[in-house]
Write an enzyme that holds these catalytic residues in place. Structure first.
Site, PDB file in Angstrom:
ATOM      1  N   GLU A 129       0.869  -1.177   0.000  1.00  0.00           N
ATOM      2  CA  GLU A 129       0.000   0.000   0.000  1.00  0.00           C
ATOM      3  C   GLU A 129       0.904   1.225   0.000  1.00  0.00           C
ATOM      4  OE1 GLU A 129      -0.558  -2.258   2.634  1.00  0.00           O
ATOM      5  OE2 GLU A 129      -2.314  -3.232   1.740  1.00  0.00           O
ATOM      6  N   TYR A 141       8.028   2.694  -6.944  1.00  0.00           N
ATOM      7  CA  TYR A 141       7.346   1.424  -7.217  1.00  0.00           C
ATOM      8  C   TYR A 141       7.023   1.277  -8.708  1.00  0.00           C
ATOM      9  CZ  TYR A 141       6.769   1.550  -2.121  1.00  0.00           C
ATOM     10  OH  TYR A 141       7.000   1.629  -0.779  1.00  0.00           O
TER      11      TYR A 141
HETATM   12  C1  COA Z   1      10.587   6.391  -1.211  1.00  0.00           C
HETATM   13  C2  COA Z   1      12.084   6.293  -0.915  1.00  0.00           C
HETATM   14  C3  COA Z   1      12.340   4.966  -0.208  1.00  0.00           C
HETATM   15  C4  COA Z   1      12.850   6.341  -2.249  1.00  0.00           C
HETATM   16  O1  COA Z   1      14.228   6.021  -1.988  1.00  0.00           O
HETATM   17  P1  COA Z   1      15.422   6.622  -2.896  1.00  0.00           P
HETATM   18  O2  COA Z   1      16.661   5.877  -2.577  1.00  0.00           O
HETATM   19  O3  COA Z   1      15.455   8.094  -2.763  1.00  0.00           O
HETATM   20  O4  COA Z   1      14.893   6.255  -4.373  1.00  0.00           O
HETATM   21  P2  COA Z   1      15.818   5.984  -5.650  1.00  0.00           P
HETATM   22  O5  COA Z   1      16.910   7.005  -5.688  1.00  0.00           O
HETATM   23  O6  COA Z   1      16.198   4.547  -5.687  1.00  0.00           O
HETATM   24  O7  COA Z   1      14.800   6.310  -6.829  1.00  0.00           O
HETATM   25  C5  COA Z   1      14.002   5.283  -7.429  1.00  0.00           C
HETATM   26  C6  COA Z   1      13.048   5.898  -8.430  1.00  0.00           C
HETATM   27  O8  COA Z   1      12.125   6.765  -7.767  1.00  0.00           O
HETATM   28  C7  COA Z   1      12.258   8.101  -8.251  1.00  0.00           C
HETATM   29  N1  COA Z   1      12.198   9.025  -7.115  1.00  0.00           N
HETATM   30  C8  COA Z   1      12.836   8.898  -5.928  1.00  0.00           C
HETATM   31  N2  COA Z   1      12.559   9.979  -5.152  1.00  0.00           N
HETATM   32  C9  COA Z   1      11.741  10.775  -5.884  1.00  0.00           C
HETATM   33  C10 COA Z   1      11.101  12.025  -5.626  1.00  0.00           C
HETATM   34  N3  COA Z   1      11.269  12.688  -4.461  1.00  0.00           N
HETATM   35  N4  COA Z   1      10.302  12.546  -6.585  1.00  0.00           N
HETATM   36  C11 COA Z   1      10.101  11.892  -7.762  1.00  0.00           C
HETATM   37  N5  COA Z   1      10.700  10.711  -8.068  1.00  0.00           N
HETATM   38  C12 COA Z   1      11.494  10.169  -7.138  1.00  0.00           C
HETATM   39  C13 COA Z   1      13.617   8.170  -8.908  1.00  0.00           C
HETATM   40  O9  COA Z   1      13.651   9.151  -9.929  1.00  0.00           O
HETATM   41  C14 COA Z   1      13.785   6.772  -9.459  1.00  0.00           C
HETATM   42  O10 COA Z   1      13.042   6.631 -10.668  1.00  0.00           O
HETATM   43  P3  COA Z   1      13.792   6.112 -12.005  1.00  0.00           P
HETATM   44  O11 COA Z   1      14.429   4.791 -11.656  1.00  0.00           O
HETATM   45  O12 COA Z   1      12.659   6.000 -12.966  1.00  0.00           O
HETATM   46  O13 COA Z   1      14.783   7.187 -12.304  1.00  0.00           O
HETATM   47  C15 COA Z   1      12.550   7.496  -0.043  1.00  0.00           C
HETATM   48  O14 COA Z   1      12.122   8.707  -0.625  1.00  0.00           O
HETATM   49  C16 COA Z   1      12.069   7.449   1.389  1.00  0.00           C
HETATM   50  O15 COA Z   1      12.698   6.835   2.240  1.00  0.00           O
HETATM   51  N6  COA Z   1      10.908   8.110   1.696  1.00  0.00           N
HETATM   52  C17 COA Z   1      10.378   8.143   3.053  1.00  0.00           C
HETATM   53  C18 COA Z   1       9.775   6.804   3.475  1.00  0.00           C
HETATM   54  C19 COA Z   1       8.597   6.408   2.608  1.00  0.00           C
HETATM   55  O16 COA Z   1       7.785   7.241   2.217  1.00  0.00           O
HETATM   56  N7  COA Z   1       8.519   5.092   2.297  1.00  0.00           N
HETATM   57  C20 COA Z   1       7.479   4.563   1.428  1.00  0.00           C
HETATM   58  C21 COA Z   1       6.233   4.296   2.168  1.00  0.00           C
HETATM   59  S1  COA Z   1       6.304   2.753   2.954  1.00  0.00           S
END
Ligand code: COA
Length: 169
Positions: A129, A141
């Site tokens: 989710e 995702y």
């Molecule tokens: C969601 C989260 C885990 C992403 O981790 P991350 O290491 O920054 O992500 P990545 O660098 O591996 O990016 C993966 C993809 O997501 C996209 N992405 C990551 N952060 C983004 C942002 N702020 N806005 C738009 N796209 C984003 C990247 O562009 C990449 O896409 P691509 O492969 O098509 O280029 C991180 O933002 C986080 O920890 N958020 C807080 C916790 C949370 O909300 N968890 C999810 C709910 S359970």
């Protein structure tokens, strides 16, 4: 225990018994410290219980609990993900990357590595989710191939709706 290595980030799974309990306690406290970085974080108590169960007996009935962490070469936790798996399905409960190293591909690699592990262990489908307003997580995702399957209204305590997404691995 180490499942993959790329660009000096290691991926460690908590499903193997920890021979080094000092390392386990360090990782657990770092993971708990990261939780306030997300409004979607579960409570410290539930994550602590989850991690303890992962190392003591990660299997209860048909449910397995699994946690994977991305570490740098000094064993600093850069991110972690937790799953509950039921035979061929696994629920992705929560994923978090430390705010100072987001946007570097760590979240994506962490999930890809954990999916490889799950697939080798019989999992065929990942379900999750995600808050409709959590654009970073939704993008992550979608970039991994997850598809939207339904909407859960008022899923979060804040009243935010959640998209249910799934991926066949
Ligand atoms: C969601 C989260 C885990 C992403 O981790 P991350 O290491 O920054 O992500 P990545 O660098 O591996 O990016 C993966 C993809 O997501 C996209 N992405 C990551 N952060 C983004 C942002 N702020 N806005 C738009 N796209 C984003 C990247 O562009 C990449 O896409 P691509 O492969 O098509 O280029 C991180 O933002 C986080 O920890 N958020 C807080 C916790 C949370 O909300 N968890 C999810 C709910 S359970």
């Amino acid at each position: 225990m180490i499942s993959a290595q790329k660009d000096s980030v290691r991926y460690l799974d908590f499903s193997e018994p920890f021979v080094n309990s000092e390392l386990y306690h360090s990782l657990r406290s770092q993971i708990l410290d990261l939780l306030p970085q997300s409004i979607y974080s579960p409570s410290q108590e539930s994550v602590d219980g989850f991690l303890s169960e992962c190392v003591s007996s990660h299997e209860s009935g048909a449910e397995k609990k699994l946690c994977f962490a991305a570490l740098d070469d000094l064993n600093h936790v850069l991110g972690f993900v937790q799953f509950r798996s039921f035979s061929s399905d696994a629920d992705l409960d929560f994923v978090l990357v430390s705010s100072h190293c987001r946007g570097r591909g760590i979240g994506k690699l962490l999930l890809q590595n954990s999916f490889l592990f799950l697939k080798r262990n019989g999992v065929e489908r990942i379900i999750l989710e995600v808050g409709t307003g959590n654009s970073a997580a939704k993008r992550l995702y979608v970039s991994l191939g997850f598809m939207e399957v339904s909407l859960r209204k008022n899923y979060y305590r804040s009243g935010e709706d959640a998209l249910v997404m799934e991926l066949l691995i």
